[in-house]
Design an enzyme around this catalytic site. Structure first.
Site, PDB file in Angstrom:
ATOM      1  N   LYS A  12      37.159  45.019  -5.691  1.00 40.74           N
ATOM      2  CA  LYS A  12      36.479  44.496  -4.507  1.00 40.74           C
ATOM      3  C   LYS A  12      36.253  42.990  -4.658  1.00 40.74           C
ATOM      4  CE  LYS A  12      32.640  45.778  -1.435  1.00 40.74           C
ATOM      5  NZ  LYS A  12      32.001  44.486  -1.201  1.00 40.74           N
ATOM      6  N   GLU A  69      29.036  33.571   2.366  1.00 48.15           N
ATOM      7  CA  GLU A  69      27.691  34.129   2.209  1.00 48.15           C
ATOM      8  C   GLU A  69      26.712  33.054   1.743  1.00 48.15           C
ATOM      9  OE1 GLU A  69      29.199  38.605   0.875  1.00 48.15           O
ATOM     10  OE2 GLU A  69      28.680  37.105  -0.631  1.00 48.15           O
ATOM     11  N   SER A  88      32.024  43.490  -7.056  1.00 45.22           N
ATOM     12  CA  SER A  88      31.168  44.656  -7.252  1.00 45.22           C
ATOM     13  C   SER A  88      31.131  45.043  -8.715  1.00 45.22           C
ATOM     14  CB  SER A  88      31.680  45.837  -6.415  1.00 45.22           C
ATOM     15  OG  SER A  88      30.946  47.020  -6.709  1.00 45.22           O
ATOM     16  N   SER A  89      29.962  45.529  -9.143  1.00 44.25           N
ATOM     17  CA  SER A  89      29.824  46.025 -10.508  1.00 44.25           C
ATOM     18  C   SER A  89      30.262  47.473 -10.629  1.00 44.25           C
ATOM     19  CB  SER A  89      28.361  45.898 -10.960  1.00 44.25           C
ATOM     20  OG  SER A  89      27.520  46.691 -10.125  1.00 44.25           O
ATOM     21  N   SER A 134       0.860  -1.174   0.000  1.00 46.69           N
ATOM     22  CA  SER A 134       0.000   0.000   0.000  1.00 46.69           C
ATOM     23  C   SER A 134       0.897   1.225   0.000  1.00 46.69           C
ATOM     24  CB  SER A 134      -0.892   0.010   1.257  1.00 46.69           C
ATOM     25  OG  SER A 134      -1.467   1.284   1.472  1.00 46.69           O
ATOM     26  N   THR A 135       0.401   2.323  -0.524  1.00 46.12           N
ATOM     27  CA  THR A 135       1.148   3.574  -0.390  1.00 46.12           C
ATOM     28  C   THR A 135       1.482   3.833   1.074  1.00 46.12           C
ATOM     29  OG1 THR A 135       0.097   4.552  -2.333  1.00 46.12           O
ATOM     30  CG2 THR A 135       1.032   6.081  -0.732  1.00 46.12           C
ATOM     31  N   ASN A 136       0.590   3.398   1.964  1.00 44.11           N
ATOM     32  CA  ASN A 136       0.724   3.729   3.379  1.00 44.11           C
ATOM     33  C   ASN A 136       1.856   3.010   4.084  1.00 44.11           C
ATOM     34  OD1 ASN A 136      -1.524   5.160   2.739  1.00 44.11           O
ATOM     35  ND2 ASN A 136      -2.941   3.969   3.987  1.00 44.11           N
ATOM     36  N   THR A 140      35.044  38.778  22.696  1.00 45.09           N
ATOM     37  CA  THR A 140      33.730  38.412  23.220  1.00 45.09           C
ATOM     38  C   THR A 140      32.877  39.669  23.230  1.00 45.09           C
ATOM     39  OG1 THR A 140      34.440  38.813  25.504  1.00 45.09           O
ATOM     40  CG2 THR A 140      34.676  36.559  24.664  1.00 45.09           C
ATOM     41  N   HIS A 141      31.594  39.519  22.945  1.00 40.50           N
ATOM     42  CA  HIS A 141      30.707  40.677  22.776  1.00 40.50           C
ATOM     43  C   HIS A 141      31.207  41.595  21.654  1.00 40.50           C
ATOM     44  CE1 HIS A 141      28.493  39.946  26.609  1.00 40.50           C
ATOM     45  NE2 HIS A 141      29.651  39.409  26.957  1.00 40.50           N
TER      46      HIS A 141
END
Length: 466
Positions: free
Chosen positions: A323, A330, A317-318, A139-141, A186-187
């Site tokens: 750059k 990313e 960059s364009s 069965s699909t199930n 830290t921070h």
């Protein structure tokens, strides 16, 4: 229509593309679900074919289908496992509940290909029928949840070596940078010194821990409800079918698959899918954190941290000449965001079962497999094209190691916290280093300065205490 053939299902006449290996129910699904244009993941197609192969072996051995039928079904299924005929699996990933449409797509493709092997025209189903023979006792199930679990195991098999390699690359960089002193933060503020190698060693541990978690959670996918038929009672199955089919599937797939202790539970609950998806989410969270660190550490070159150099892969960059951006870091974060979204969709699907079945399995399958697929590809590229080629800016790191105001922390046992804090304020106000002020104020001897305020000593647990 000359390019079509006519088939009949329980709802009536259907036109099917003449050369298609699928049949009437798949053709209906194409019309019913023109939703995303996305097709089933190859791992899911292979998993369905493995199950049909295992079932045909079991049914033939039990005398439930003829040797001719069993042999043809097995040959057709093997071809699909090997990557053939996948273009005939055309049902959208967003389809009717429980995966009925994709399951029948598989039954029809295998039946038509088996008929071809036996010399029958497409769409006749005289010698091999999609429901009566390919789907005998199934069965699909019970098939779809078993295929869902197996497909994730197959996909994870591709992810594991990528994670092992990535962890290995981070470890290699940890060894390469073990003597590169830098300021800890830290921070996002100055903290006591650390080595760049220690930072990268921690990244290696994070990836390894995430991989271990995924492997542990995937163990729950090994329990299958194949043989449970429609509601987990095994209706219309031979008493020996379940054990034989799952043993065959374990051999075919190479996984330690076993019958679930309770067939009703494994049909009602998809908690193992939630567990694996959550483990993938944890990996994604770790990779967002690490990729953000890579972006920060490489920021600049003149106005950022600039402690590491990432490989230059494309102009950034364009409009700004020269750059270069941290594109793979990313990308890694964006892919990880998608994985988190996929996990949310999977979690909602897992909790949406009612009584004997969860019909939201296509959604959880698609999302979990997509997460594995995009993580595998992305982390492979991050490793090969970014991590392995990054280098340390040793001069910048050394400058920050000597400049951090947190060097004053090492003075606490000698002059106390309050005097050390006053020294920090003076350093910030005057621009003088902690070492220069300690010398200028006569707080330590030259021997003490050399030992106590040496950044390297602060990165090692055996640094001497007074």
């Amino acid at each position: 229509m000359p390019n079509n053939r006519s088939e009949t299902d329980s709802l009536g006449l259907v036109e099917v593309s003449a050369e298609a290996l699928y049949g009437a129910q798949t053709a209906r699904a194409i019309k019913n679900f023109p939703i995303s244009g996305l097709r089933a993941n190859p791992a899911l197609i292979r998993a369905l074919a493995m199950i049909k192969l295992a079932a045909a072996e079991a049914n033939q051995s039990l005398g439930l289908i003829t040797p001719e039928q069993g042999s043809a079904i097995q040959q057709a299924a093997c071809e699909i496992v090997d990557g053939q005929h996948h273009e005939h699996f055309v049902v959208d990933v967003f389809q009717a509940g429980a995966g009925v449409s994709l399951h029948m797509n598989a039954n029809e493709v295998i039946a038509n290909r088996a008929g071809q092997i036996l010399g029958e025209p497409l769409g006749t189903y005289k010698r091999v029928h999609p429901n009566d023979h390919v789907n005998y006792g199934q069965s699909t199930n019970d098939v779809f949840p078993s295929a869902m679990r197996l497909s994730v195991l197959l996909a994870l098999r591709e992810l594991y070596p990528v994670l092992d390699d990535l962890a290995g690359s981070f470890h290699a960089k940890a060894e390469e940078f073990r003597d590169v002193l830098k300021a800890g933060r830290t921070h996002m503020q100055d903290a006591t010194p650390i080595t760049l190698g220690q930072e990268f060693a921690a990244y290696a541990v994070a990836v390894r821990k995430a991989a271990e978690n995924i492997r542990a959670q995937a163990q729950g996918l090994m329990e299958l409800g194949l043989g449970g038929s429609a509601v987990g009672t095994g209706l219309n199955t031979h008493p020996e079918y379940r054990a034989r089919a799952i043993a065959n599937l374990a051999r075919i797939s190479g996984f330690d698959l076993k019958p679930a202790a309770d067939m009703r539970w494994v049909m009602q609950s998809n908690a193992p899918m939630a567990d694996v998806s959550a483990a993938l989410r944890t990996l994604a969270l770790e990779m967002i954190r690490i990729s953000n660190d890579l972006r920060l550490l490489s920021s600049g070159p003149n106005t950022g941290m600039n402690e590491i150099h990432l490989p230059s892969l494309q102009p950034g960059s364009s409009i700004m000449p020269g750059k270069v951006n941290p594109v793979l870091a990313e990308l890694t974060a964006m892919v990880a965001f998608q994985v988190i979204g996929n996990d949310t969709a999977t979690a909602y699907a897992v909790q949406a079962g009612q009584l004997e079945l969860n019909v939201m399995m296509p959604a959880m399958t698609h999302n979990t497999l997509q997460s594995i697929t995009i993580l595998t590809s992305t982390l492979r590229e991050l490793d090969h094209r970014c991590i392995r080629g990054l280098t340390a800016n040793r001069d910048r790191c050394a400058h920050y190691a000597a400049s951090t105001i947190a060097l004053a922390t090492a003075l606490n046992p000698y002059i106390g916290y309050a005097k050390a804090a006053a020294l920090v304020k003076e350093s910030v106000a005057t621009g003088k280093s902690i070492v220069a002020l300690a010398r200028e104020n006569g707080l330590l001897t030259e021997e003490q300065i050399a030992e106590i305020l040496d950044p390297k000593n602060m990165t090692e647990p055996h640094a001497k205490q007074p």
